[in-house]
Design a protein around this motif. Structure first.
Motif, PDB file in Angstrom:
ATOM      1  N   HIS A  68      41.175  42.038  41.387  1.00 46.26           N
ATOM      2  CA  HIS A  68      41.615  41.647  40.038  1.00 46.26           C
ATOM      3  C   HIS A  68      42.159  42.872  39.330  1.00 46.26           C
ATOM      4  CE1 HIS A  68      39.839  37.515  39.727  1.00 46.26           C
ATOM      5  NE2 HIS A  68      39.153  37.990  40.771  1.00 46.26           N
ATOM      6  N   LEU A  69      43.440  42.820  38.935  1.00 45.58           N
ATOM      7  CA  LEU A  69      44.070  43.915  38.205  1.00 45.58           C
ATOM      8  C   LEU A  69      44.202  43.537  36.732  1.00 45.58           C
ATOM      9  CD1 LEU A  69      46.971  44.692  40.707  1.00 45.58           C
ATOM     10  CD2 LEU A  69      44.859  45.961  40.472  1.00 45.58           C
ATOM     11  N   PRO A  70      44.112  44.514  35.799  1.00 47.46           N
ATOM     12  CA  PRO A  70      44.345  44.230  34.379  1.00 47.46           C
ATOM     13  C   PRO A  70      45.826  43.915  34.145  1.00 47.46           C
ATOM     14  CG  PRO A  70      44.096  46.590  34.731  1.00 47.46           C
ATOM     15  CD  PRO A  70      43.799  45.926  36.042  1.00 47.46           C
TER      16      PRO A  70
ATOM     17  N   PRO B  13      49.446  37.699  46.458  1.00 48.30           N
ATOM     18  CA  PRO B  13      49.162  37.507  45.026  1.00 48.30           C
ATOM     19  C   PRO B  13      48.938  36.023  44.727  1.00 48.30           C
ATOM     20  CG  PRO B  13      51.500  37.891  45.372  1.00 48.30           C
ATOM     21  CD  PRO B  13      50.843  38.077  46.704  1.00 48.30           C
ATOM     22  N   LEU B  14      48.014  35.740  43.800  1.00 47.49           N
ATOM     23  CA  LEU B  14      47.706  34.344  43.464  1.00 47.49           C
ATOM     24  C   LEU B  14      48.383  33.881  42.177  1.00 47.49           C
ATOM     25  CD1 LEU B  14      43.894  34.034  44.357  1.00 47.49           C
ATOM     26  CD2 LEU B  14      45.889  33.599  45.786  1.00 47.49           C
ATOM     27  N   ASN B  15      48.966  34.809  41.426  1.00 46.77           N
ATOM     28  CA  ASN B  15      49.638  34.401  40.187  1.00 46.77           C
ATOM     29  C   ASN B  15      50.997  35.099  40.070  1.00 46.77           C
ATOM     30  OD1 ASN B  15      48.711  36.978  39.776  1.00 46.77           O
ATOM     31  ND2 ASN B  15      47.729  36.574  37.797  1.00 46.77           N
ATOM     32  N   LYS B  16      51.781  34.628  39.106  1.00 46.56           N
ATOM     33  CA  LYS B  16      53.140  35.143  38.936  1.00 46.56           C
ATOM     34  C   LYS B  16      53.118  36.590  38.452  1.00 46.56           C
ATOM     35  CE  LYS B  16      56.005  32.190  37.247  1.00 46.56           C
ATOM     36  NZ  LYS B  16      56.743  31.310  36.297  1.00 46.56           N
ATOM     37  N   GLU B  17      52.100  36.953  37.678  1.00 46.59           N
ATOM     38  CA  GLU B  17      52.017  38.317  37.154  1.00 46.59           C
ATOM     39  C   GLU B  17      51.568  39.318  38.220  1.00 46.59           C
ATOM     40  OE1 GLU B  17      50.469  35.728  35.822  1.00 46.59           O
ATOM     41  OE2 GLU B  17      51.891  35.325  34.180  1.00 46.59           O
ATOM     42  N   LYS B  18      51.088  38.785  39.341  1.00 48.72           N
ATOM     43  CA  LYS B  18      50.617  39.613  40.462  1.00 48.72           C
ATOM     44  C   LYS B  18      49.500  40.563  40.032  1.00 48.72           C
ATOM     45  CE  LYS B  18      54.983  39.318  42.938  1.00 48.72           C
ATOM     46  NZ  LYS B  18      56.111  40.011  43.557  1.00 48.72           N
TER      47      LYS B  18
END
Length: 414
Positions: A81-83, A57-62
């Motif tokens: 890319h997930l919503p 994952p590239l961000n904290k929200e995954k």
């Protein structure tokens, strides 16, 4: 019965112990559900990392994943890319050009899986399954080696010498190197490197009469491999010397164009008479396997001489010299005879070569001696009502002299 008609003061709420219990249960259920969701998400993340350690994952929200998935030891780059609600149905998938090439024709399946998969782990697993099917259709697809692969290859070629390189493909994974044995014969070594070179042994091949066995470790280099190949060539020098002498001093009927891996030679002895010799690459100076071919009346005397003089074989002499002494003959050579003398065409199809075969079945009548291809004679005799067959042997009459002739059924090609 006592009845009170007084109203409760304004602002005073009624108290119900059942309402409190229900709220407490609801809170507990909601808390348990959230905890279950959290554990499920953690388990999914653990499974995703375990099965796809290069996809992160590239961000904290995954909600954004980038990296590689590995299928059949090949790495493919993807970005997902997930919503915000992490629903796969509304996600977007980006992939490298190799992956696009492999998934051509399977796009509708990937979209369907993206819509219907319950979670990311399930989708990645199904995507890998689709890729495995695609790889079977495109076996030539290869994963791109890492940058250190190329620097390692250049370094090893610098040590080996660029002058030895005859060919390298556009992927820099297939090389052809030239080599020379002590007698000056040129040989070609084909090397197919793997993406994880030098950790994995390369695939090597060459035109040799024996299997090419190479010792390889993760510390091995192309220079060391090349030196092993030279040792193999040196061990076969005597074998090639034997065959080169036969090729230059006799008429070879088969094979038409001998390669360095061929161990058999069919040597012309006379009109419609030849001898087939099979030389052992590891013991080329020893008596080879011999098979005399031709009309029985011409072959029988030679066979008797071979059996009677076998003890005269001298390992210190050349194979050709020994064959002359044992058979008590002089082989026709390019210096004394024309090859057309021995290239007699088949009496049925009127050609010398039928695919790779030459006329090797001769009528035993000394006055006839007409040669035929085995396949031609077999089909000819089978078509005659006067012929008879016993197992795989057909008995009939020579198409030229009508004398008795037999032929075995031609071997079926696999």
């Amino acid at each position: 019965m006592w009845y009170c008609n007084k109203k409760f003061p304004r602002g005073l709420k009624t108290f119900s112990p059942w309402s409190t219990v229900t709220k407490e249960k609801s809170v507990k259920l909601l808390t348990g559900h959230l905890e279950l969701q959290r554990l499920t998400a953690r388990a999914m993340e653990t499974s995703l990392v375990k099965d796809n350690p290069l996809l992160l994952p590239l961000n904290k929200e995954k909600t954004i994943y980038d990296g590689f998935i590995t299928v059949q030891e090949r790495d493919f780059r993807i970005r997902l890319h997930l919503p915000p609600d992490r629903q796969l149905a509304r996600s977007r998938l980006h992939c490298c050009w190799q992956l696009k090439h492999l998934l051509r024709g399977y796009e509708h399946i990937v979209k369907q899986r993206l819509q219907q998969s319950p979670d990311l782990v399930s989708f990645i697993l199904e995507l890998k399954t689709v890729l495995e099917v695609g790889l079977k259709s495109f076996p030539e697809c290869r994963s791109i080696p890492p940058p250190q692969y190329y620097s390692q290859l250049i370094s090893e070629m610098e040590t080996l010498g660029w002058a030895k390189l005859l060919f390298i493909n556009t992927e820099f994974q297939t090389l052809r190197l030239k080599a020379e044995d002590s007698s000056g014969r040129e040989h070609i070594l084909t090397i197919k490197l793997r993406s994880k070179h030098p950790a994995e042994a390369p695939e090597c091949s060459a035109d040799l009469p024996i299997p090419l066995v190479i010792t390889w470790t993760p510390q091995s280099t192309l220079d060391q491999l090349y030196n092993q190949f030279l040792l193999v060539l040196e061990s076969l020098t005597k074998f090639w010397d034997v065959l080169d002498e036969i090729d230059s001093k006799t008429w070879i009927l088969e094979p038409e164009k001998p390669s360095r891996s061929d161990t058999m030679r069919r040597i012309a002895v006379g009109n419609n008479v030849s001898i087939k010799v099979e030389v052992d690459p590891r013991h080329p100076e020893m008596l080879p396997e011999c098979c005399l071919l031709g009309a029985e009346h011409a072959v029988t005397p030679l066979r008797n001489k071979l059996n009677a003089n076998m003890h005269l074989w001298n390992p210190d002499s050349s194979v050709l010299h020994n064959l002359r002494d044992v058979l008590e003959i002089e082989f026709p050579s390019p210096a004394t005879h024309e090859k057309s003398t021995f290239s007699v065409e088949c009496g049925i199809c009127y050609s010398y070569r039928l695919e790779a075969a030459i006329p090797d079945h001769v009528c035993n009548d000394p006055r006839c001696g007409q040669p035929f291809h085995q396949a031609c004679l077999y089909e000819w005799l089978r078509a005659l009502p006067s012929s008879r067959q016993s197992f795989n042997i057909v008995f009939g009459e020579c198409p030229y002299c009508s004398k008795p002739i037999t032929v075995k059924m031609a071997a079926q090609k696999s």
